[in-house]
Design a protein around this motif. Sequence first.
Motif, mmCIF file in Angstrom:
data_model
loop_
_atom_site.group_PDB
_atom_site.id
_atom_site.type_symbol
_atom_site.label_atom_id
_atom_site.label_comp_id
_atom_site.label_asym_id
_atom_site.label_seq_id
_atom_site.Cartn_x
_atom_site.Cartn_y
_atom_site.Cartn_z
ATOM 1 N N PHE A 15 0.850 -1.191 0.000
ATOM 2 C CA PHE A 15 0.000 0.000 0.000
ATOM 3 C C PHE A 15 0.884 1.239 0.000
ATOM 4 O O PHE A 15 1.906 1.294 0.656
ATOM 5 N N ALA A 16 0.458 2.214 -0.720
ATOM 6 C CA ALA A 16 1.238 3.440 -0.863
ATOM 7 C C ALA A 16 1.067 4.295 0.380
ATOM 8 O O ALA A 16 0.391 5.299 0.389
ATOM 9 N N ARG A 17 1.689 3.887 1.472
ATOM 10 C CA ARG A 17 1.570 4.595 2.743
ATOM 11 C C ARG A 17 2.215 5.978 2.659
ATOM 12 O O ARG A 17 1.952 6.825 3.473
ATOM 13 N N THR A 18 3.030 6.175 1.639
ATOM 14 C CA THR A 18 3.653 7.479 1.485
ATOM 15 C C THR A 18 2.870 8.393 0.562
ATOM 16 O O THR A 18 3.254 9.528 0.359
ATOM 17 N N GLY A 156 -12.489 2.682 1.422
ATOM 18 C CA GLY A 156 -12.453 2.786 -0.030
ATOM 19 C C GLY A 156 -11.131 2.302 -0.571
ATOM 20 O O GLY A 156 -10.140 2.207 0.165
ATOM 21 N N VAL A 157 -11.115 1.979 -1.860
ATOM 22 C CA VAL A 157 -9.899 1.547 -2.550
ATOM 23 C C VAL A 157 -9.717 2.475 -3.746
ATOM 24 O O VAL A 157 -10.621 2.616 -4.566
ATOM 25 N N PHE A 158 -8.547 3.090 -3.811
ATOM 26 C CA PHE A 158 -8.291 4.086 -4.850
ATOM 27 C C PHE A 158 -6.927 3.853 -5.478
ATOM 28 O O PHE A 158 -6.028 3.335 -4.840
ATOM 29 N N ALA A 159 -6.790 4.270 -6.729
ATOM 30 C CA ALA A 159 -5.499 4.218 -7.416
ATOM 31 C C ALA A 159 -4.823 5.561 -7.180
ATOM 32 O O ALA A 159 -5.326 6.599 -7.590
ATOM 33 N N ARG A 163 -0.738 2.927 -7.680
ATOM 34 C CA ARG A 163 -0.921 1.811 -6.749
ATOM 35 C C ARG A 163 -2.336 1.796 -6.221
ATOM 36 O O ARG A 163 -2.964 2.837 -6.068
ATOM 37 N N ASN A 164 -2.808 0.589 -5.910
ATOM 38 C CA ASN A 164 -4.100 0.456 -5.250
ATOM 39 C C ASN A 164 -3.890 0.722 -3.764
ATOM 40 O O ASN A 164 -3.097 0.046 -3.118
ATOM 41 N N VAL A 165 -4.589 1.710 -3.264
ATOM 42 C CA VAL A 165 -4.441 2.116 -1.876
ATOM 43 C C VAL A 165 -5.783 1.958 -1.173
ATOM 44 O O VAL A 165 -6.788 2.507 -1.624
ATOM 45 N N VAL A 185 -5.844 -2.338 10.165
ATOM 46 C CA VAL A 185 -5.508 -0.921 10.336
ATOM 47 C C VAL A 185 -4.085 -0.670 9.846
ATOM 48 O O VAL A 185 -3.804 0.350 9.218
ATOM 49 N N GLY A 186 -3.199 -1.620 10.080
ATOM 50 C CA GLY A 186 -1.820 -1.487 9.628
ATOM 51 C C GLY A 186 -1.660 -1.522 8.125
ATOM 52 O O GLY A 186 -0.701 -0.992 7.577
ATOM 53 N N LEU A 187 -2.597 -2.164 7.424
ATOM 54 C CA LEU A 187 -2.527 -2.255 5.963
ATOM 55 C C LEU A 187 -3.110 -1.053 5.258
ATOM 56 O O LEU A 187 -2.823 -0.790 4.097
ATOM 57 N N ALA A 188 -3.976 -0.322 5.952
ATOM 58 C CA ALA A 188 -4.693 0.794 5.319
ATOM 59 C C ALA A 188 -4.000 2.111 5.548
ATOM 60 O O ALA A 188 -3.270 2.299 6.514
ATOM 61 N N ARG A 189 -4.280 3.027 4.661
ATOM 62 C CA ARG A 189 -3.871 4.425 4.846
ATOM 63 C C ARG A 189 -4.997 5.099 5.624
ATOM 64 O O ARG A 189 -6.139 5.173 5.139
#
Length: 192
Positions: A15-18, A156-159, A163-165, A185-189
């Motif tokens: 996941f694009a945590r950045t 929600g899931v967004f590009a 990346r799929n975030v 929670v750790g996987l999500a932004r």
Amino acid sequence: MHASRLAFALLVTLFARTATSDEPASSVPPAKQATILLRALAYDMNLQARSGGTVNIAILRKSGDSRSEAMALAMTEAFKALESASVAGLPMRIATLSQGDMKSLDQAVANQGIDTLYVCDGLDSEIPTIKSVSRRRKVITMGSREQYLVQGLSLGVFAIAGRNVMELNLQASREEGVAFSTEMVGLARIIN
């Protein structure tokens, strides 16, 4: 790590945590959204209690809005393609609703035993009504637009940046009666 959890982590690979909020979000294909969102639902530790034995998912559209109706059709087909699978061992059922007033939405949620609302495009002005019903009825909301999560929907899931975030409004999900595991929670932004 349990195999299904590893698969979920791989599905939403790195996941694009950045990613920053100034990067524009775009749509993820319906089939991919449905798969990721269903896997995310399995991380709700209150799902068994909230669902009553079947996970009832309603795709909420705005009648007369061609974009909203097209999105509802695509998302309904995507979720229905997965209907034979289970969510945390529970069967699921998919329905489509047209947004009316708060009373009609509240009645539909109650009468159909809806546990999850996927909110399509075109319902920007209805978010306060949807939030009110979801909090009262303990229904998790999934938004088609990042802005819907900022306004108080849960998931929600967004590009973003290619990346799929998966984004999670943690406070909103708690108000809807959802208790996501720390792993989820750790996987999500997390957004507010």
